[in-house]
Design an enzyme around this catalytic site. Structure first.
Site, PDB file in Angstrom:
ATOM      1  N   LYS A 189      42.017  42.869  33.183  1.00 16.32           N
ATOM      2  CA  LYS A 189      42.048  41.421  32.926  1.00 16.32           C
ATOM      3  C   LYS A 189      41.433  41.089  31.578  1.00 16.32           C
ATOM      4  O   LYS A 189      41.788  40.077  30.949  1.00 16.32           O
ATOM      5  CB  LYS A 189      41.365  40.650  34.055  1.00 16.32           C
ATOM      6  CG  LYS A 189      39.916  41.023  34.331  1.00 16.32           C
ATOM      7  CD  LYS A 189      38.901  40.208  33.572  1.00 16.32           C
ATOM      8  CE  LYS A 189      37.487  40.680  33.849  1.00 16.32           C
ATOM      9  NZ  LYS A 189      36.480  39.970  33.060  1.00 16.32           N
ATOM     10  N   THR A 246      38.460  34.565  33.236  1.00 14.37           N
ATOM     11  CA  THR A 246      38.261  35.218  31.939  1.00 14.37           C
ATOM     12  C   THR A 246      39.227  34.687  30.890  1.00 14.37           C
ATOM     13  O   THR A 246      38.906  34.646  29.707  1.00 14.37           O
ATOM     14  CB  THR A 246      38.424  36.747  32.081  1.00 14.37           C
ATOM     15  OG1 THR A 246      37.626  37.198  33.174  1.00 14.37           O
ATOM     16  CG2 THR A 246      37.975  37.466  30.833  1.00 14.37           C
TER      17      THR A 246
END
Length: 339
Positions: A189, A246
């Site tokens: 990610k 994120t």
């Protein structure tokens, strides 16, 4: 009450040490950086990485690794991913058989393509290694904002023990046996977050961000399942949950580095300006290598690598993603009459 050693005094290590202390545990914090130890000891605050969050006066801060790991009920390894192997190797002589070590960093080693828990197990084979991951910025955990994470472990006993150690009214913890899936989601990610930041730096909008998040989790899940991770993990907190936070948060160092690159900085300039380890930069090449090894298409990861390491213009990278060959979103779904 448990006796806990936290290895790594950056923002995440500091936030977790306070969380564990406030849960009633005896906590000590170790840093390899003597200046950092001195600052934390005197100021009781990490002035650069977690300003405004105070350490308890009776929490021990040490530069002595043996002292930090000896006779602890469990250890929290919170050093940045590029230093995980070296730290584990230094710890190994002091680690007893069955010692529980919880890794809370995220990354994949470029040279070996090993996850962090695999690196720790290689250096400390006598340890019981677990992981803690999820959408959890240290800045918010330090401010006691509600957060949810997942503990991954090899046994239910270890997972539930650690769950009981970390859980609080503001920090909810689930358990999972899928350590590999958790680590792949947490590492990959960061690469997608770089792409999301680049898009923000180029001035693109919410539509672009949503596309990168959605197609990004598709890439992560394709590779993760092929490697042995579970699809449920990638649709959960340590997959799509961690990816969303994120890619979107102002606290995300990966998104910030990508934003600066989108505005014209080089990768090196962006990392210098962020002033923290940008995990996605270290995981990007590993992700591309894994995609090749497992025969998985990861076009976003490929373009991020081209921008980071080949000097490709970020806008051109986005154009290539948009103008690829026409495809079905889910090729496995049959059309009526074609079942």
């Amino acid at each position: 009450m448990a006796n806990v050693g936290v290895l790594g005094a950056g923002s995440w290590g500091t936030a977790l040490s306070i969380l564990l202390y406030e849960n009633g545990h005896q906590v000590s914090v170790w840093s390899i950086d003597k200046a950092e130890v001195e600052m934390l000891t005197q100021k009781r605050e990490h002035e650069t990485k977690l300003p405004g969050v105070k350490l308890p006066e009776d929490m021990v801060i040490t530069n002595d690794l043996k002292e930090a790991v000896t006779d602890r009920d469990f250890l929290v390894l919170a050093v940045p991913s590029p230093f995980t192997r070296a730290t584990a190797k230094s710890m190994s002589p002091y680690i007893k058989e069955g010692q529980i070590i919880v890794d809370v960093a995220k990354g994949i080693e470029e040279t070996t393509l090993m996850t962090l828990s695999q690196q720790i197990e290689e250096e400390i084979p006598q340890a019981d290694v677990a992981v803690l991951s999820g959408p959890s910025h240290a800045e918010e955990v330090g401010r006691k904002l509600p957060t949810t994470c997942v503990i991954g472990a090899k046994t239910r006993k270890t997972a539930e023990y650690l769950q009981s150690m970390f859980i609080s009214r503001v920090f909810r913890v689930y358990t999972s046996p899928d350590i590999l899936g958790i680590e792949l989601g947490g590492s990959l990610k960061n690469v997608i977050a770089l792409a999301a930041g680049i898009a923000d730096g180029l001035g693109y909008g919410d539509n672009t961000k949503a596309a990168l998040i959605t197609r990004g989790i598709a890439e992560i899940a394709r590779l993760g399942v092929k490697m042995g991770g579970k699809i449920e993990t990638f649709t959960g907190l340590t997959g799509i949950g961690d990816l969303i936070v994120t890619c979107a948060s102002v606290h995300s160092r990966n998104r910030k580095a990508g934003f600066l690159i989108g505005q014209g900085r080089t990768m090196e300039q962006a990392m210098e300006e962020v002033k923290m380890v940008v995990e996605g930069v270290y995981s990007a090449k590993a992700a591309a290598k894994l995609a090749k090894e497992y025969g998985v298409s990861m076009p976003i990861v490929d373009q991020v690598n081209a921008v980071l390491f080949e000097g490709k213009n970020p806008a051109e990278a986005v154009d290539e993603l948009m103008l690829r060959e026409h495809k079905s979103e889910h090729a496995s779904l049959p059309w009526p009459g074609e079942e």
